[in-house]
Structure formats: structure tokens, C-alpha cells
Scaffold this active site. Structure first.
Site, PDB file in Angstrom:
ATOM      1  N   CYS A 186       0.817  -1.212   0.000  1.00  0.00           N
ATOM      2  CA  CYS A 186       0.000   0.000   0.000  1.00  0.00           C
ATOM      3  C   CYS A 186       0.857   1.270   0.000  1.00  0.00           C
ATOM      4  O   CYS A 186       1.695   1.447   0.888  1.00  0.00           O
ATOM      5  CB  CYS A 186      -0.901  -0.011   1.228  1.00  0.00           C
ATOM      6  SG  CYS A 186      -1.808   1.529   1.492  1.00  0.00           S
TER       7      CYS A 186
ATOM      8  N   TYR B 269      -5.680   5.286  -8.757  1.00  0.00           N
ATOM      9  CA  TYR B 269      -6.827   4.486  -8.308  1.00  0.00           C
ATOM     10  C   TYR B 269      -8.094   4.906  -9.046  1.00  0.00           C
ATOM     11  O   TYR B 269      -8.957   4.061  -9.349  1.00  0.00           O
ATOM     12  CB  TYR B 269      -7.019   4.636  -6.804  1.00  0.00           C
ATOM     13  CG  TYR B 269      -6.005   3.882  -5.995  1.00  0.00           C
ATOM     14  CD1 TYR B 269      -6.242   2.578  -5.578  1.00  0.00           C
ATOM     15  CD2 TYR B 269      -4.781   4.464  -5.644  1.00  0.00           C
ATOM     16  CE1 TYR B 269      -5.307   1.869  -4.832  1.00  0.00           C
ATOM     17  CE2 TYR B 269      -3.842   3.766  -4.905  1.00  0.00           C
ATOM     18  CZ  TYR B 269      -4.108   2.471  -4.506  1.00  0.00           C
ATOM     19  OH  TYR B 269      -3.175   1.771  -3.788  1.00  0.00           O
TER      20      TYR B 269
END
Length: 316
Positions: free
Chosen positions: A57, A183
Site C-alpha cells: 500500500c 486508483y
């Protein structure tokens, strides 16, 4: 990804139907602070805090970098989740050391039994109050930057007062267009939403390329938190975002200044050890079955991160 609803886990993806196919990120649910204020609930103490992260992440990666740069490794311990995020969300490969939890959502409900929201990393846990201090990465790195200086004696400042306005401007530009922009491309479920995010992403990268051609770092000669917030997206870009998130107009390797800048940051003391391409590729390609239903993880690409970057020649 899944989420908790009044403390009960639900395996549900983001509902992009409500937003015209656009991916909308949910705000963090825990937003407290570690400070030196004697009246503060959370004060800086060695061994008091525990950090839960994913090596995949980019948001969690920020906190690992600041923990490394600020000499906090011996003061704040870390648990790394599995790279596989499937029906139970983030899981631990082995039961984590504080409570023996096997799922990150169990840590959330330990902090707030009826918690509602996404279960994300990073998580900064307080062992004294048995609660989550914060799950907002941008605020955790600010705590790491200054709150523990008296404890560590490390006064390196990545958010200095006289540069805060410039740093904030860069953060405000980079977050929607690049950090979250990849994203917004990858999780878009309509052509128009994808193309809107794609255009904004590469326009922003082009602007950064022009800026970094003549500026050593984002804010001149000062290495700041804005650089590290950008770095965690750049280092993942060619490995996963180009292919998996369809961010394929250019690679970072195709931007001479951006690529050299990324390599300089990667080669700084202690940074390479915070980067794990196995976790990065495994997580994205294996966990996002809606995007990659075969769960086949690419072998490549081969990334040139160790060769000379030449950034020391850049001057204002």
C-alpha cells in the site's frame, strides 16, 4: 476490500454506480494525534505505539519511510499484513503479536466495537489506551516527523514551518491527480470516468516532469514530505499501475527527470528496504479479482533503480 457496518464485516466493493463510474475514496475514521502537549491523550513514548501496515500500500509506505528517516524503528514496532486482500480484507499471515488477531478488521472493532467504515492501512495503535490513534497516513507521517523528536534526538524536519505553504500546495496537486489518480483510473467502472482520471494523471505527470527538470526536489533544494508522498506512487507506477490500472500513456521510465528523481529517493539510506516488489505486485494483481480475474501476477518488469541518477547536478 470490504467494510465494517456497525462492527460486522461485509465483503462489499466500492459502489461506483452512485458516482457515475467514478472511484470515490472514503475518509479515514480515526483522526487523533500524538503530541507533546502534557494534557494530550496520546503522548510520545518509546514502545507505546504499534504500526500496522501493508508493504503493498502506498499510503502505508509513507509511514514506513518516515519511521525509517526519523529513527523510530526501535520505538514503534510494526506488523505487516499479507499482500493478499480477499473476502476478509487485510489479513495477517500469522496471528499478530498484540492480540493474536488474524484479520485487520478485528483490530478496528477492538478499538470501536460498532465501527462503520472501510478497514484500511496504515493503523497506528496505542497500547496504553488500547485504541487506534489514527488510520490517516498523511497525519501519521506528520506525527512521526516531529512528535517524537525529544525521544529520538532526530530533528530532521520534512514539514518545516517556512515551507509549509509550498508543501501543502504540492500535496494538494499530487493527491487527487496522482496518488489517488491512479486508483481513479484503475477502479473506474465507466469509460468517461476512466478517461477523465487518465487525462488528469498524465497532465500532472507532465507538469512534474517539467518542474523537476530544473528543481532538485518539489520544493527546491529541500527534501520534504511532499517528495515522499509522491515517491510511493512513482515507485509502484511501472510495476503495477501501467498495466493493472491501465495507466499506460507513459511509464515513469519514459520521463527522464521523474525517473532520475525517483531513483535518487530510492537510493537514499534506508529507503530501498521499505520497498517490496513481491508484496506490491502480488497484492494488486492477486487481490483485485474484478480487474484481474485470473489472478496471474506478472513476472516483470525489470526496473533500473540502482544506476546513477545524476540529480546532484540540478540546481536552482
Amino acid at each position: 476490500m470490504g467494510k465494517l457496518v456497525e462492527g460486522v464485516w461485509h465483503d462489499v466493493w466500492y459502489d461506483t454506480n452512485k458516482s457515475g463510474g467514478k472511484f470515490v475514496r472514503e475518509d479515514a475514521g480515526f483522526r487523533d494525534w500524538v503530541t507533546n502537549d502534557q494534557q494530550a491523550k496520546f503522548q510520545p513514548e518509546s514502545g507505546r505505539y504499534h504500526l500496522y501496515v501493508s508493504l503493498a500500500c502506498p499510503w502505508a509506505h509513507r509511514t514506513l519511510i518516515l519511521r525509517q528517516l526519523k529513527g523510530l524503528s526501535e520505538h514503534i514496532d510494526v506488523t505487516v499484513v499479507s499482500p493478499d486482500m480477499l473476502s476478509e480484507g487485510w489479513e495477517f499471515t500469522e496471528p499478530e503479536p498484540l492480540f493474536g488477531a488474524t484479520r485487520l478488521h478485528q483490530i478496528y472493532t477492538r478499538a470501536k466495537l460498532d465501527y462503520t467504515g472501510r478497514v484500511t492501512v496504515p493503523v497506528l495503535w496505542d497500547k496504553k489506551t488500547q485504541s487506534i490513534v489514527s488510520n490517516e497516513s498523511s497525519e501519521i507521517i506528520r506525527m512521526f516527523n516531529s512528535a517524537f523528536d525529544d525521544l529520538t534526538g532526530n530533528t530532521d524536519d520534512y514539514y518545516p514551518t517556512h515551507l509549509q505553504s509550498d508543501i501543502d500546495k504540492w500535496n494538494e496537486f499530487i493527491y487527487p491527480n496522482i496518488n489517488n489518480g491512479v486508483y481513479r483510473c484503475g477502479f473506474a467502472t465507466s469509460q468517461s470516468a476512466y478517461e477523465e482520471a487518465f487525462t488528469a494523471l498524465f497532465s500532472a505527470l507532465d507538469q512534474l516532469e517539467a518542474h523537476l527538470t530544473t528543481s532538485r526536489y518539489l520544493v527546491g533544494e529541500a527534501l520534504t514530505e511532499a517528495d515522499w508522498r509522491l515517491f510511493t506512487t512513482l515507485i509502484r507506477f511501472d510495476a503495477v499501475y501501467v498495466g493493472h490500472f491501465k495507466c499506460n500513456q507513459k511509464r515513469i521510465a519514459d520521463y527522464p527527470a521523474l525517473n532520475a528523481y525517483m531513483k535518487e529517493l530510492y537510493q537514499m539510506d534506508g529507503i530501498a528496504q521499505t520497498v517490496d516488489f513481491y508484496h506490491i505486485k502480488r497484492h494488486y494483481y492477486f487481490s483485485h479479482v474484478g480487474i484481474n480475474p485470473t489472478q496471474v501476477v506478472p513476472t516483470g518488469p525489470v526496473l533500473d533503480l540502482a544506476s546513477p541518477h545524476g540529480r546532484e547536478r540540478i540546481s536552482l
